[in-house]
Design a protein around this motif. Structure first.
Motif, short mmCIF file in Angstrom:
data_model
loop_
_atom_site.label_atom_id
_atom_site.label_comp_id
_atom_site.label_asym_id
_atom_site.label_seq_id
_atom_site.Cartn_x
_atom_site.Cartn_y
_atom_site.Cartn_z
N VAL A 1 31.15 2.97 65.40
CA VAL A 1 32.27 1.80 65.87
C VAL A 1 31.74 0.05 64.87
CG1 VAL A 1 33.51 0.55 67.28
CG2 VAL A 1 33.46 2.95 68.04
N LEU A 2 30.55 0.25 65.50
CA LEU A 2 30.13 -1.43 65.51
C LEU A 2 29.30 -1.04 63.09
CD1 LEU A 2 27.65 -2.14 67.71
CD2 LEU A 2 30.51 -2.84 67.38
N ALA B 1 31.61 0.06 61.32
CA ALA B 1 32.62 0.64 60.52
C ALA B 1 33.46 -0.97 60.28
CB ALA B 1 33.85 0.87 61.44
N ALA B 2 32.45 -1.77 61.51
CA ALA B 2 33.09 -3.25 61.95
C ALA B 2 32.14 -4.03 60.81
CB ALA B 2 32.98 -3.88 63.77
N ARG B 3 31.10 -3.86 60.85
CA ARG B 3 29.45 -3.97 59.88
C ARG B 3 31.04 -3.79 58.47
NH1 ARG B 3 27.06 -7.30 59.31
NH2 ARG B 3 24.77 -6.87 58.62
N ALA B 4 30.88 -2.71 58.18
CA ALA B 4 31.14 -2.83 56.66
C ALA B 4 32.46 -2.77 55.90
CB ALA B 4 30.91 -1.26 56.03
N HIS B 5 33.75 -3.22 57.25
CA HIS B 5 34.38 -3.66 57.15
C HIS B 5 35.19 -5.41 57.15
CE1 HIS B 5 35.65 0.36 57.15
NE2 HIS B 5 36.41 0.38 55.78
N ARG B 6 33.77 -5.62 57.31
CA ARG B 6 33.43 -7.43 58.13
C ARG B 6 34.25 -7.82 59.06
NH1 ARG B 6 31.67 -6.00 52.89
NH2 ARG B 6 29.76 -7.29 52.75
N ILE B 7 35.02 -6.86 59.58
CA ILE B 7 35.45 -7.35 60.88
C ILE B 7 35.39 -8.18 61.21
CG2 ILE B 7 37.34 -7.06 62.85
CD1 ILE B 7 36.82 -4.13 61.86
N PRO B 8 36.56 -9.68 61.32
CA PRO B 8 35.65 -11.39 61.77
C PRO B 8 35.37 -10.85 63.44
CG PRO B 8 38.06 -11.19 61.16
CD PRO B 8 37.70 -10.17 61.02
N VAL C 1 33.08 -9.50 65.24
CA VAL C 1 32.99 -8.60 65.68
C VAL C 1 31.56 -7.99 65.01
CG1 VAL C 1 33.32 -5.54 66.62
CG2 VAL C 1 35.08 -6.97 66.23
N SER C 2 32.05 -8.10 63.75
CA SER C 2 31.17 -7.52 62.86
C SER C 2 29.96 -9.05 63.05
CB SER C 2 31.39 -8.26 61.59
OG SER C 2 30.41 -8.05 60.69
N GLN C 3 29.78 -9.85 63.59
CA GLN C 3 29.06 -10.82 63.74
C GLN C 3 27.96 -10.54 65.00
OE1 GLN C 3 32.27 -11.90 62.32
NE2 GLN C 3 31.52 -13.36 60.62
N ILE D 1 24.05 -9.71 65.33
CA ILE D 1 22.79 -10.06 66.36
C ILE D 1 22.53 -9.57 67.09
CG2 ILE D 1 23.49 -11.30 68.24
CD1 ILE D 1 25.10 -13.53 66.94
N TYR D 2 23.12 -8.29 67.86
CA TYR D 2 22.93 -7.40 68.62
C TYR D 2 22.10 -6.09 67.56
CZ TYR D 2 23.64 -1.98 70.00
OH TYR D 2 23.43 -1.11 70.25
N VAL D 3 22.44 -5.93 66.24
CA VAL D 3 20.96 -5.08 65.87
C VAL D 3 19.96 -5.75 65.65
CG1 VAL D 3 20.73 -3.79 63.10
CG2 VAL D 3 22.94 -4.25 64.56
N GLU D 4 19.81 -7.45 65.52
CA GLU D 4 18.61 -8.25 65.29
C GLU D 4 18.03 -7.90 66.16
OE1 GLU D 4 17.35 -8.28 62.06
OE2 GLU D 4 19.24 -7.77 61.41
N VAL D 5 18.34 -8.57 66.73
CA VAL D 5 17.54 -8.35 68.71
C VAL D 5 17.34 -7.35 69.01
CG1 VAL D 5 17.91 -8.69 70.88
CG2 VAL D 5 19.23 -9.97 69.79
#
Lengths: 335, 241
Positions: B43-44, B46-53, B55-57, B61-65
């Protein structure tokens, strides 16, 4: 200047091969549209499908089957498109009536492909309007996905889904978008595959087919959605020369069955034989249009003449290349 | 020889119930964790790949943390940190454990699937659009099946890491999974060598079995052209033999 008939066939012997194939397959003129509609009872009867499937599919089929008489299927009105500073389409108008075959020729980068992609709404136009069967499809609020189902497109690179076999490539959109039961969709898919001569490949995967076969599958896949117009974007350009003919024959039969088509191509002989109107486009503008024979044999515009002459010069210089070494020819690389 | 002789391997056999209980718990949290991490990653990703506003950002942040903090710190925060005011969320150890595994694996899988989805050539998505697929339908029928397959090898690694990380979480929050059980047994019996040797063997067997299972699945799911390469290679090997 009229092209010399000898040189027209000279390049790779490609054109000659096409017409030899034509002689073999002339006998049955395929009627794609009538033969394979979802709501044609005969097919369902043959397959022995339960009655409820039949009713479901008939109800889901588009209500208007034939385009309204008199209204052009596609009409573009002063469309413009640019990518950054690069103007790709500059004030292009065109009209395609039902059953007509419009052929678009022109040098690389002249905007031919973009024109098709705009008509299919894969690229938004910057200004101008596009009408499909009298309805403006560039207006806001248009259901883009529904419009696209009625405008079939075939790409240069086939773009068959690699994870699906041939029949699933054909039926996936019908099943998932139009919610047609698999059994019903497969009957139609097999019929279409038979029409393009690939029924026995139904369970194979795209990578197991030749380029020509893949392109024929791609044509059948576009026809699955019962489009009212078919767009062809240089569909033979990625094929080996000996595979071009089989694809062109499918397209010719489709044209003869009355399908409205817009074809971007470099196959001049095919354009001459199948096209009703021919448009020469250069630097985003329509330079010249008319009957293919007239434009190809008696071009009025200097730019058209130069483009056609260049194609012929290319043929001549390549012929020379096979006989003796010739100094590097810049035009030789492009087609 | 005397060293080995001084080991009492029968001790392990006598306490096999402790190990089996722990193994069962390990498998439970790990499987929930792996499944949840895959779902979250798809899910996330897909949100990142499709740059869904938005959710993507948030996902970025979640991934980096998660990627840049130790998992032990994360689990302490979720289990102990959240139980105090102002949060007052007291999670049972089992819930905290699988939740932590989902959160941890989800972050890594987000990246795995983002990369997979972005590797799908645009022309396939375009072919989907041309057939009248909506954006969601194009994702479900084109991008997910093709990009998901591309992401399989990296997501297998993440899944295996999820299982192994359950060994860190158990002792940290007193969840009686395999490692915690072994640790407890050692603290009353002082037979560290036998216990931890056995523990390592059990993990080795479980992770290996999991890898074999997932790789079989991967082979089944592989894109047809890749599948053909594999069978050809096998044919060649058979001919050589």
């Amino acid at each position: 200047m009229a092209p010399c008939p000898g040189t027209r066939h000279g390049l790779f012997g490609r054109a000659a091969k096409v017409w030899r194939l034509e002689a073999v397959s002339r006998a049955p003129i395929l009627d794609f549209r009538r033969a394979v509609s979802f709501d044609r009872p005969a097919i369902h009867g043959e397959a022995g499908l339960p009655k409820d499937t039949l009713e479901t599919s008939a109800a889901l089929a588009p209500e208007v089957r034939e385009p309204t008489a008199g209204v052009p299927v596609v009409r573009a009105d002063a469309i413009r498109k640019s990518f950054g500073d690069n103007v790709v389409l500059d004030d292009v108008d065109l009209t395609v009536d039902a059953g007509e075959v419009l052929v678009v020729i022109g040098p690389s980068g002249s905007g031919k492909s973009t024109l098709l992609r705009c008509i299919n709404l894969l690229e938004p136009v910057d200004s101008g309007r596009i009408f499909f069967e009298g309805r403006e499809i560039t207006a806001s609020g248009v259901k883009v996905n529904q419009v696209r189902q009625q405008i079939g497109i075939v790409f240069q690179q086939f773009n068959l889904f690699p994870h699906l076999n041939v029949i699933d490539n054909l039926t996936v959109a019908a099943r998932r978008v139009r919610k047609i039961p698999r059994a019903t969709a497969e009957v139609r898919a097999l019929e279409l595959l038979r029409r393009v001569g690939l029924e026995e490949k139904a369970r194979q995967y795209p990578h197991q087919l030749s380029g020509g076969q893949q392109q024929r599958v791609a044509i059948a896949r576009a026809l699955m959605m019962e489009p009212h117009v078919m767009l062809f974007d240089e569909v033979t350009s990625a094929l080996d020369p000996e595979l071009v003919g089989e694809v062109l024959i499918v397209m010719r039969d489709l044209a003869r069955s009355g399908m409205t088509m817009i074809i971007v191509t470099h196959e001049m002989q095919f354009a001459r034989d199948v096209g009703d109107i021919l448009i020469f486009i250069d630097e985003g503008r329509i330079v010249e249009q008319g009957k293919p024979v007239d434009v190809l044999d008696q071009p009025k515009q200097e730019r058209t003449r130069r483009f056609l002459r260049r194609s012929l010069q290319l043929a001549e210089s390549l012929q020379e290349l096979t006989v003796e070494e010739v100094e590097s020819d810049e035009e030789g690389g492009k087609e | 020889m005397r060293l080995l002789a001084s080991f009492e391997w029968s001790f392990i056999w006598e306490n096999r119930g402790v190990f089996l209980d722990g193994l069962w718990k390990t498998l439970q949290v790990s499987l929930i964790g792996i499944a949840g991490a895959l779902g979250l990653g798809v899910v996330l990703g897909a949100a990142r790949a499709h740059r869904i506003p938005v959710v993507s950002q948030v996902a970025a942040i979640y991934v980096e943390v998660i990627r840049n903090t130790p998992i032990l710190v994360q689990v302490f925060f979720v289990y102990f940190g959240l139980s105090e005011p102002p949060f007052n969320i007291r999670l049972p150890a089992f819930t905290a454990a699988w939740l932590m595994l989902v959160i941890w694996g989800g972050a890594f899988n987000t990246e795995n699937f983002r990369a997979g989805f972005e590797a799908v050539p645009g022309r396939y998505r375009e072919a989907g659009s041309a057939l009248g697929f909506s954006r969601l339908a194009t994702f479900l029928n084109v991008t997910l099946p093709i990009g998901g397959r591309i992401a399989i090898p990296s997501s297998i690694n993440t899944s295996i890491s999820v299982l192994k990380n359950s060994a860190l979480i158990g002792p940290a929050i007193s969840l009686p999974e395999l490692t915690y059980q072994a640790y407890s047994l050692e603290s009353v019996s002082f037979r560290a060598t036998e216990i931890y040797f056995t523990l390592a063997l059990v993990y080795l067997a479980v992770v290996w079995a999991l890898s074999v299972l997932i790789r079989a699945l991967e082979a089944r799911l592989a894109l047809p052209e890749a599948r053909r390469v594999r069978t050809r290679r096998q044919q060649r090997l058979q001919e050589a033999a």
